[in-house]
Design an enzyme around this catalytic site. Structure first.
Site, PDB file in Angstrom:
ATOM      1  N   ASN A  23       0.795  -1.236   0.000  1.00  0.00           N
ATOM      2  CA  ASN A  23       0.000   0.000   0.000  1.00  0.00           C
ATOM      3  C   ASN A  23       0.827   1.286   0.000  1.00  0.00           C
ATOM      4  OD1 ASN A  23       0.963  -0.029   2.572  1.00  0.00           O
ATOM      5  ND2 ASN A  23      -1.022   0.008   3.605  1.00  0.00           N
ATOM      6  N   ASP A  29       3.587  -5.651   4.421  1.00  0.00           N
ATOM      7  CA  ASP A  29       2.293  -5.950   5.034  1.00  0.00           C
ATOM      8  C   ASP A  29       1.761  -7.300   4.567  1.00  0.00           C
ATOM      9  OD1 ASP A  29       1.327  -5.368   2.416  1.00  0.00           O
ATOM     10  OD2 ASP A  29       1.218  -3.231   2.943  1.00  0.00           O
ATOM     11  N   ASP A  98       4.804 -16.782  15.136  1.00  0.00           N
ATOM     12  CA  ASP A  98       5.764 -16.529  16.197  1.00  0.00           C
ATOM     13  C   ASP A  98       4.997 -16.412  17.513  1.00  0.00           C
ATOM     14  OD1 ASP A  98       8.339 -15.633  17.339  1.00  0.00           O
ATOM     15  OD2 ASP A  98       8.789 -15.066  15.267  1.00  0.00           O
ATOM     16  N   ASP A 199       9.649 -17.701  20.712  1.00  0.00           N
ATOM     17  CA  ASP A 199      10.707 -16.731  20.995  1.00  0.00           C
ATOM     18  C   ASP A 199      11.343 -16.977  22.370  1.00  0.00           C
ATOM     19  OD1 ASP A 199      11.803 -14.096  19.985  1.00  0.00           O
ATOM     20  OD2 ASP A 199      11.116 -13.452  21.961  1.00  0.00           O
ATOM     21  N   GLU A 256      13.100 -21.162  20.110  1.00  0.00           N
ATOM     22  CA  GLU A 256      14.361 -20.422  20.035  1.00  0.00           C
ATOM     23  C   GLU A 256      15.025 -20.473  21.409  1.00  0.00           C
ATOM     24  OE1 GLU A 256      16.175 -15.999  19.093  1.00  0.00           O
ATOM     25  OE2 GLU A 256      14.467 -16.282  20.428  1.00  0.00           O
ATOM     26  N   HIS A 329      16.318 -13.094  11.126  1.00  0.00           N
ATOM     27  CA  HIS A 329      16.221 -11.639  11.247  1.00  0.00           C
ATOM     28  C   HIS A 329      17.156 -11.057  12.307  1.00  0.00           C
ATOM     29  CE1 HIS A 329      13.822 -13.379  14.361  1.00  0.00           C
ATOM     30  NE2 HIS A 329      13.743 -12.216  14.977  1.00  0.00           N
ATOM     31  N   ASP A 330      17.847 -11.919  13.063  1.00  0.00           N
ATOM     32  CA  ASP A 330      18.781 -11.438  14.091  1.00  0.00           C
ATOM     33  C   ASP A 330      20.240 -11.602  13.683  1.00  0.00           C
ATOM     34  OD1 ASP A 330      16.676 -10.891  15.883  1.00  0.00           O
ATOM     35  OD2 ASP A 330      16.695 -12.938  16.651  1.00  0.00           O
TER      36      ASP A 330
HETATM   37  C1  NOJ Z   1      14.544 -13.155  19.799  1.00  0.00           C
HETATM   38  C2  NOJ Z   1      14.034 -12.497  18.564  1.00  0.00           C
HETATM   39  O1  NOJ Z   1      14.373 -13.282  17.467  1.00  0.00           O
HETATM   40  C3  NOJ Z   1      14.612 -11.103  18.526  1.00  0.00           C
HETATM   41  O2  NOJ Z   1      14.398 -10.467  17.302  1.00  0.00           O
HETATM   42  C4  NOJ Z   1      14.015 -10.337  19.675  1.00  0.00           C
HETATM   43  O3  NOJ Z   1      14.632  -9.077  19.756  1.00  0.00           O
HETATM   44  C5  NOJ Z   1      14.207 -11.068  21.000  1.00  0.00           C
HETATM   45  N1  NOJ Z   1      13.987 -12.477  20.924  1.00  0.00           N
HETATM   46  C6  NOJ Z   1      13.272 -10.519  22.030  1.00  0.00           C
HETATM   47  O4  NOJ Z   1      11.950 -10.889  21.736  1.00  0.00           O
END
Ligand code: NOJ
Length: 560
Positions: A23, A29, A98, A199, A256, A329-330
């Site tokens: 958008n 999104d 998630d 998470d 995780e 993503h980390d």
């Molecule tokens: C792990 C996640 O992958 C990360 O992106 C996040 O900052 C921390 N947990 C806290 O939720």
């Protein structure tokens, strides 16, 4: 070994903010994701893992949830989400969500109420302690810098936050909280989702008393990991969650777990214990850091990677199940990290993909990995968006007075925004991600690296990944075969075999830019042919082989 659909699947992670904007507001999104489902289906992945799309003030891009049952406005509506689920299922793919339940946002109504008074109904949903000698209750540091405690004036005490102050930790000792979480999980499962990525789920049980942590002399805060990672009640909580929720659904679960080792992971993933199916462990992601932690740069020693991966491969074999990942993503982009994005971009990206996809476990691909997306180097800290990166910069440069360039070097190498620049769809402005102003800058190499080009070129990384995914479906040895490391001492080539009944694979991956000759140890394999490789000319299998820079070659044959 028990066969399960989630062992035979390949997962693709979407970080919605950076995936595709439909958008023009500059933020990815849900309708944008729907537009790309055919692309994902063509790639061949089975499962999509969606990073959080719940309502959130975005202190940590959605990992700070203020309402578990509403969709973040930036991303769309619940109807859009329902539509997404339907469209995913229509294509015979699955969707996992998630689950962020170690903490909420401080804007969640539970916390809003809890912080007002000690009599709040939700008070015990969080972790409160009085100060000690006018200071924080203990010396733990938070992951994103500073103390892990924040003072709350209304109640004259402190709450625990292992991440940012806007992410208060939930108190899993409280049964009502646990029941509320389970009810929330059931609600999402009843909507028809296919599982959860959980998470930092091994942080939910804290050691009673929350003792002070060991602290390095030059540090202000201690590292409390031993008092909250894999804590005393963690297995009990996960078994309860399984008993009260998960056991009723045929779903995928992956927890995780920073700080988890093989022995603990066996407990988490042994199906007979009724906890989870897989964990995300971090050992291989920590090998290029020194003792100072993530930002303390160190070159990867391939022998360390071999030792670690092999221990996990053999450790969980026939007991639990591995997750396989090199990106998320980390983490920085793997082609920039363990490959060579300047001189061997395609070759090293394909080599790393081969290395991972031929292992035993369930592979996870992170958006853009299939294109070989690379790290970014923004000149100014102003262009960075990640809370961890910005806090690190401020602490090091402004508080400690460290050299700015040195700090930027760590950020260029390890910062999480490396993974969060928009997916590069084509060579139009902003890589086709948005018609507006993107929330974070696009990597300027998008004219060279983009999906439209990759789809057009049959030798692209994308098509190579398609092949890797397809092979996993065609050859059960890739999924279920035994793993064995060969050439353990070789400094450049990571080589291993997989075998199942009379089938055998020999996987050779060169992590260097040298051409190397290897003497293949006595492997009992005949009728071998090359199953996949990233160079055109392929040698026949023989006792001495020449492996080109960043070459990956997989032979398949029969065991003798
Ligand atoms: C792990 C996640 O992958 C990360 O992106 C996040 O900052 C921390 N947990 C806290 O939720």
């Amino acid at each position: 070994m028990e066969h399960n659909w989630w062992k035979e699947s390949v997962v693709y992670q979407i970080y919605p903010r950076s995936f595709n904007d439909s958008n023009g507001d500059g933020i990815g999104d849900i309708p944008g994701i729907i537009q790309k489902l055919d692309y994902l289906n063509y790639l061949g992945v089975d499962v999509i893992w969606l990073s959080p799309v719940y309502q959130s003030p975005n202190d940590d891009n959605g990992y700070d949830i203020s309402h578990y049952d509403q969709i973040m406005e930036d991303f769309g509506t619940m109807e859009d989400w329902q539509n997404l689920l339907e469209e995913v299922h229509k294509r015979d793919m699955k969707l996992i969500m998630d689950l962020v339940v170690n903490h909420t946002s401080d804007e969640h109504e539970w916390f809003q109420d809890a912080k007002k008074s000690k009599d709040s109904k939700y008070r015990e949903y969080y972790i409160w302690r009085s100060g000690k000698n006018g200071k924080e209750p203990n010396n733990w540091g938070a992951t994103f810098g500073g103390s892990a405690w924040k003072y709350n004036e209304e109640t004259d005490d402190y709450y625990l936050h292992l991440f940012s102050p806007k992410q208060p930790d939930l108190n899993w000792e409280n049964e009502e909280l646990r029941e509320d979480i389970y009810a929330m999980m059931r609600k999402w499962l009843d909507r028809g989702i296919d599982g959860f990525r959980m998470d930092v789920i091994n942080f939910i049980s804290k050691t009673p008393g929350l003792p002070d942590a060991p602290k390095k002399e030059n540090e202000v805060y201690g590292s409390g990991g031993q008092f909250f990672m894999n804590g005393p009640r963690i297995h009990e909580f996960l078994q309860e969650m399984n008993q009260k929720v998960l056991k009723d659904y045929d779903v995928m679960t992956v927890g995780e777990m920073p700080g988890v080792g093989v022995e603990e992971a066996k407990k988490y993933t042994d199906l007979s214990r009724n906890e989870l199916q897989m964990v995300f462990q971090f050992e291989h992601m920590d090998l290029d850091s020194g003792s100072g932690g993530k930002w303390d740069l160190k070159t990867l020693d391939l022998k360390d990677l071999k030792e670690s991966i092999s221990r996990w491969q053999t450790g969980l074999h026939e007991i639990g199940w591995n997750s396989l990942y090199l990106n998320n993503h980390d983490q920085p982009r793997v082609v920039s990290r363990f490959g060579d994005h300047d001189n061997y971009h395609d070759k090293s990206a394909k080599m790393l993909g081969t290395f991972l996809h031929m292992l035993q476990g369930t592979p996870f691909i992170y958006q853009g990995e299939e294109l070989g997306m690379t790290n970014i180097e923004f000149d100014s800290i102003e262009d960075y968006r990640d809370i961890e990166t910005i806090n690190f910069y401020n602490e090091q440069v402004h508080e400690k007075g460290r050299d700015k360039n040195e700090v930027m070097k760590s950020i260029y190498t390890k910062g999480r925004d490396n993974a969060r620049t928009p997916v590069q769809w084509d060579d139009s402005p902003n890589a086709g991600f948005t018609t507006g102003e993107p929330w974070i800058k696009v990597n300027e190499n998008y004219k060279k690296i983009n999906a439209e080009k990759a789809l057009r070129e049959d030798q692209s990384i994308f098509h190579y990944y398609r092949q890797l995914i397809r092979l996993r479906k065609e050859h059960s040895v890739i999924v279920y075969g035994d793993y064995e490391l060969i050439l353990p001492e070789h400094e450049k080539v990571f080589a291993y075999t997989r075998s199942l009944n009379d089938e055998m694979l020999l996987v050779l991956t060169n992590f260097s830019d040298d051409t190397v000759k290897i003497n293949v140890p006595d492997i009992k394999m005949t009728n071998s042919e090359v199953l996949i490789g990233n160079y055109e000319d392929q040698e026949d299998f023989q006792s001495q082989l020449t492996i080109q820079p960043y070459e990956a070659r997989v032979y398949k044959g029969k065991c003798i």
